[in-house]
Design a protein around this motif. Structure first.
Motif, short mmCIF file in Angstrom:
data_model
loop_
_atom_site.label_atom_id
_atom_site.label_comp_id
_atom_site.label_asym_id
_atom_site.label_seq_id
_atom_site.Cartn_x
_atom_site.Cartn_y
_atom_site.Cartn_z
N PHE A 174 0.99 -1.12 0.03
CA PHE A 174 0.04 -0.03 0.10
C PHE A 174 0.73 1.26 0.09
CE2 PHE A 174 -4.51 0.95 0.48
CZ PHE A 174 -5.07 -0.40 -0.05
N GLN A 208 -0.47 -0.42 -4.79
CA GLN A 208 -1.53 0.18 -5.02
C GLN A 208 -1.87 1.27 -3.72
OE1 GLN A 208 -5.33 -0.80 -3.63
NE2 GLN A 208 -4.66 -2.69 -2.55
N PRO A 209 -2.71 2.18 -3.98
CA PRO A 209 -3.53 2.27 -5.40
C PRO A 209 -3.31 3.42 -6.05
CG PRO A 209 -4.76 3.36 -3.28
CD PRO A 209 -3.44 2.97 -3.02
N ARG A 265 -5.39 6.59 -7.94
CA ARG A 265 -6.67 7.15 -7.79
C ARG A 265 -7.04 8.21 -8.83
NH1 ARG A 265 -8.67 5.46 -3.03
NH2 ARG A 265 -7.33 4.76 -1.52
N LEU A 311 -2.56 -1.22 -9.23
CA LEU A 311 -3.84 -1.10 -9.03
C LEU A 311 -4.49 0.26 -9.38
CD1 LEU A 311 -6.31 -3.07 -6.73
CD2 LEU A 311 -6.57 -0.50 -7.04
N CYS A 344 -8.06 2.39 -9.15
CA CYS A 344 -9.19 2.49 -8.64
C CYS A 344 -10.18 3.24 -9.56
CB CYS A 344 -9.44 3.01 -7.09
SG CYS A 344 -8.40 2.34 -5.99
N GLU A 369 -9.79 -1.52 -10.99
CA GLU A 369 -10.72 -1.80 -10.29
C GLU A 369 -11.93 -1.11 -9.93
OE1 GLU A 369 -9.83 -1.08 -6.01
OE2 GLU A 369 -10.09 -3.42 -5.55
N LEU A 393 -14.10 0.72 -7.66
CA LEU A 393 -14.70 0.80 -6.23
C LEU A 393 -16.21 0.92 -6.27
CD1 LEU A 393 -12.49 3.85 -5.14
CD2 LEU A 393 -11.91 1.60 -4.74
N TRP A 430 -18.09 2.64 -4.64
CA TRP A 430 -18.48 3.77 -4.49
C TRP A 430 -17.86 4.81 -5.75
CZ3 TRP A 430 -15.74 1.26 -0.92
CH2 TRP A 430 -14.42 1.33 -0.87
N ASP A 434 -12.24 -7.44 -6.88
CA ASP A 434 -12.30 -7.47 -5.22
C ASP A 434 -13.50 -7.85 -5.08
OD1 ASP A 434 -12.72 -6.32 -2.70
OD2 ASP A 434 -11.06 -4.81 -2.99
N HIS A 452 -16.10 -5.27 -3.29
CA HIS A 452 -16.81 -4.31 -4.25
C HIS A 452 -18.00 -5.19 -4.75
CE1 HIS A 452 -14.12 -1.20 -3.27
NE2 HIS A 452 -13.09 -1.99 -3.74
N GLN A 465 -8.51 -9.82 -5.50
CA GLN A 465 -8.63 -9.47 -4.03
C GLN A 465 -9.57 -10.01 -3.31
OE1 GLN A 465 -8.34 -5.12 -4.52
NE2 GLN A 465 -6.26 -5.01 -3.77
N ARG A 499 -14.12 0.16 4.58
CA ARG A 499 -13.07 0.92 5.10
C ARG A 499 -12.86 0.56 6.65
NH1 ARG A 499 -11.92 6.27 2.16
NH2 ARG A 499 -11.31 5.42 0.24
N ARG A 518 -14.22 -4.63 6.75
CA ARG A 518 -13.97 -5.90 6.12
C ARG A 518 -13.23 -6.97 7.35
NH1 ARG A 518 -11.26 -4.97 0.36
NH2 ARG A 518 -12.59 -3.20 -0.53
N GLU A 540 -7.18 -8.37 1.06
CA GLU A 540 -7.16 -6.84 1.29
C GLU A 540 -8.39 -6.66 2.22
OE1 GLU A 540 -7.32 -2.74 -1.26
OE2 GLU A 540 -8.78 -4.25 -1.55
N PHE A 551 -9.58 -4.09 5.26
CA PHE A 551 -9.44 -2.67 5.76
C PHE A 551 -10.43 -2.95 7.16
CE2 PHE A 551 -9.40 -1.76 1.52
CZ PHE A 551 -8.33 -0.82 1.20
O1 DHB Z 1 -11.00 2.12 0.02
C1 DHB Z 1 -10.26 2.47 -0.70
O2 DHB Z 1 -10.04 3.40 -1.21
C2 DHB Z 1 -9.79 1.50 -1.50
C3 DHB Z 1 -8.48 1.57 -2.08
C4 DHB Z 1 -7.90 0.39 -2.90
C5 DHB Z 1 -8.53 -0.90 -3.01
O3 DHB Z 1 -8.13 -1.74 -3.66
C6 DHB Z 1 -9.94 -0.81 -2.46
O4 DHB Z 1 -10.55 -1.86 -2.59
C7 DHB Z 1 -10.46 -0.03 -1.56
#
Ligand code: DHB
Ligand code: MG
Length: 608
Positions: free
Chosen positions: A32, A61-62, A64, A97, A99, A134, A136, A138, A165, A168, A194, A210, A213, A242, A244
């Motif tokens: 990360f 990753q990530p 953005r 990765l 997002c 990937e 997300l 959201w 993932d 998601h 993931q 966040r 998980r 992965e 959080f």
């Molecule tokens: O919560 C996020 O921003 C976030 C970042 C990287 C990822 O691979 C993910 O699944 C979520």
């Protein structure tokens, strides 16, 4: 299959995370960005550290907010990407990765997204990097895996693929048909997979992701079902966790990494790519072991419950107390050396008696121990003393010793053989059996404990219930075998406080709790007093026979009922960190009196 874990899933410095991942047996890591930025190590040093530990850097990753933005913004994004790709070269990571964008600048324009991702992939290719896109859950315009795949497919660039993932995908799925599209993606275009599970929470999906998980098998998603579909595409990359999670961020990295690997092993078994010794659920509780410096208070309590001392260990200060089919060992020796290696759960305690071990009657103790070992349970020495019969034992995550044993089966070493009979008066016919053993867990090991007991011991997890304590909230989830011969409610305590929420207990089943409670009090035992308000409420909730409620009120017996019948129970006072419960369970009732637990906890606090 190769296994990997994202550094965000573990606590500590990057070095601590890498060490924990390697020790637990992972093949690789996702690094990360924040972990790298905060590390004093140069990318080359991180690369070397990983190599020393036998870890590959499977993903960086990530990145953005890259795609579907106005041209001048995209030019800035490419400049940023160039820096990152150069960094990845130093780090030895070949997949990045990306997002899906959450930026207000992003446009709902798939053609633009595909074109810009393709230009990003051109640049990546110059650095030997692949881009895994990937969705997300959201994302501003792209929030589903099939939408992300449509964009990747239309870009048609060899260095651009998708990252799936499970969080998601499954957080947005309303039924299995939502997942059918996964098998339309060619396996070689899935650049990364993931995995995370999550409890069903009905909350905003970003916050859910966040903070909540968890590892596969610890939540409510069908992660194995998703993995089966992905494997059918021919995906050959790693299975990567992965997660959080607010608790894992605080817990020690080493045990969390082991928990994570165990979860992947069980998942691999479920999808048919790992061959583990089959689960062998225990059939009963052979014994429970209490450890204490001062045996008098607890043996006095056992005596009042009708137990008699029937045997003594040949080599150690351990006595066997029996009543009906219930057996309790009282150990006044020093804590076993195994202890130091594990985390203090049942045993370490300043205030005396603790519930430190359970003997589980196993259909095949040696085979059950092999499964436990394959699932990374610490295996304890087979003989505790030079003369002892060999006994298979493993440590639960909290350090509780679990003996996998046989009682009175000629072909199998018998724990009872280490004990010599003592002369004892014939016991009165009280016929107690163990109904359940409640094992409080350290706060940060609850999900781990449930997965451990389920996967390692072959028990089934029942639903999770929340219980209000006057000074906090407890969460409780029972693991049981099929016929109820083994019931272990696992409870996670509230704040440390006075320890009330952390005491463990042994529940003894009787066919007549009123008679058992009376005999206990007539023998000088004290039952936990229950407030009158509780009985006034019971009278409103249930019809009772004449005098029945008054009897319960006088003795402190609690009551619950479901469609299968009643559950009547009362509690002794607490000795050290252990107390006893007397239980009369109607056949078919599956509960533990959870509705009464707040009253019981308040009463226990009041006694203290
Ligand atoms: O919560 C996020 O921003 C976030 C970042 C990287 C990822 O691979 C993910 O699944 C979520
Ligand atoms: Mg992800």
């Amino acid at each position: 299959m190769r296994t990997s874990i994202a550094t965000v899933s573990l606590s500590g410095s990057l070095t601590e995370k890498l060490t924990a991942a390697a020790r637990a047996g992972f093949d690789g890591v996702e690094i990360f960005e924040n972990d790298l930025l905060a590390s004093p190590l140069a990318p080359e040093e991180i690369r070397a550290r990983c190599a020393d530990l036998g870890l590959t850097v499977d993903l960086y990753q990530p990145m953005r907010d890259i795609e579907a933005v106005p041209e001048e913004q995209f030019a800035r994004n490419l400049r940023r990407a160039r820096h990152k790709f150069a960094l990845m070269d130093r780090l030895g990571a070949d997949t990045v990765l990306v997002c899906s964008s959450v930026s207000p600048l992003a446009e709902a324009d798939d053609a633009l997204a595909a074109e810009q991702l393709s230009r990003l992939a051109d640049l990546a290719q110059d650095f030997g990097v692949r881009v895994a896109y990937e969705a997300l859950a959201w994302g501003r315009h792209v929030s589903t895996y099939d939408h992300a795949w449509r964009i990747v497919e239309s870009a048609g660039h060899p260095a651009l693929g998708t990252c799936l993932d499970s969080f998601h995908i499954l957080s947005r799925s309303t039924g299995p048909e939502d997942l059918d599209g996964i098998e339309d993606i060619p396996g070689e275009k899935i650049f990364f997979l993931q995995l995370a599970d999550a409890p069903p929470l009905g909350m905003d999906v970003l916050q859910w992701s966040r903070h909540h998980r968890c590892f596969p098998g610890q939540g409510g998603f069908d992660v194995a079902g998703l993995v089966r579909r992905v494997l059918r595409t021919g995906y050959a990359g790693p299975l990567s966790l992965e997660v959080f999670n607010d608790v894992f961020r605080q817990a020690e990295a080493g045990p969390t990494a082991v928990d994570a690997r165990r979860s992947l092993l069980v998942l691999q078994e479920e999808v048919g790519v790992a061959d583990l010794p089959a689960p062998l659920a225990p059939t009963g509780i052979a014994f429970t072991e209490l450890v204490t410096r001062d045996a008098e208070p607890v043996t006095a309590l056992l005596g009042r419950l009708g137990f008699t001392r029937t045997a003594r260990h040949r080599g150690k200060p351990v006595e066997l107390w029996e009543q009906g089919d219930a057996r309790i060992l009282v150990n006044t020796g020093p804590a076993a050396p195994a202890d130091a290696r594990h985390r203090s759960g049942g045993r370490t305690s300043v205030d005396g008696t603790t519930l430190a071990a359970i003997g589980l009657e196993s259909p095949d103790p040696a085979a059950a121990a092999r499964r436990a070992e394959a699932l990374l349970a610490p295996v304890l020495p087979r003989r505790r003393g030079a003369e002892d019969a060999p006994l298979d034992a493993v440590a639960a995550p909290d350090g509780t010793e679990l003996f996998l044993c046989a009682t009175g089966r000629p072909a199998t070493p018998d724990w009872r053989a280490d004990f010599e009979d003592l002369p004892h008066p014939a016991a009165g016919p009280r016929d107690l059996r163990v109904d359940h053993v409640a094992l409080t867990q350290p706060w940060h090991h609850f999900d781990e404990a449930v997965l451990f007991h389920r996967a390692v011991l072959g028990l089934a997890a029942r639903e999770s219930v929340d219980v209000a304590d006057p000074y906090g909230l407890l969460r409780s989830r029972a693991v049981t075998n099929a016929d109820g011969g083994v019931r272990l409610p696992l409870t996670v305590g509230a704040a440390p406080g006075d320890g009330t929420a952390h005491a463990r207990h042994i529940a003894l089943a009787t066919d007549d709790v009123v008679a058992a409670a009376r005999r206990f009090t007539e023998a000088g035992g004290r039952l936990l007093p229950i407030p009158a308000n509780y009985y006034d409420d019971l009278a409103a909730r249930f019809p009772f026979e004449d005098g029945e409620l008054e009897t319960y009120r006088a003795l402190g017996i609690l009551y619950d009922r479901d469609e299968h019948g009643a559950f009547r129970h009362c509690y002794t006072h607490t000795v050290g960190r252990v107390f006893f419960e007397l239980v009369q369970r109607d056949a078919g009732h599956q509960g533990y009196g959870a509705v009464n637990a707040p009253v019981r906890l308040a009463a226990q606090h009041a006694v203290r």
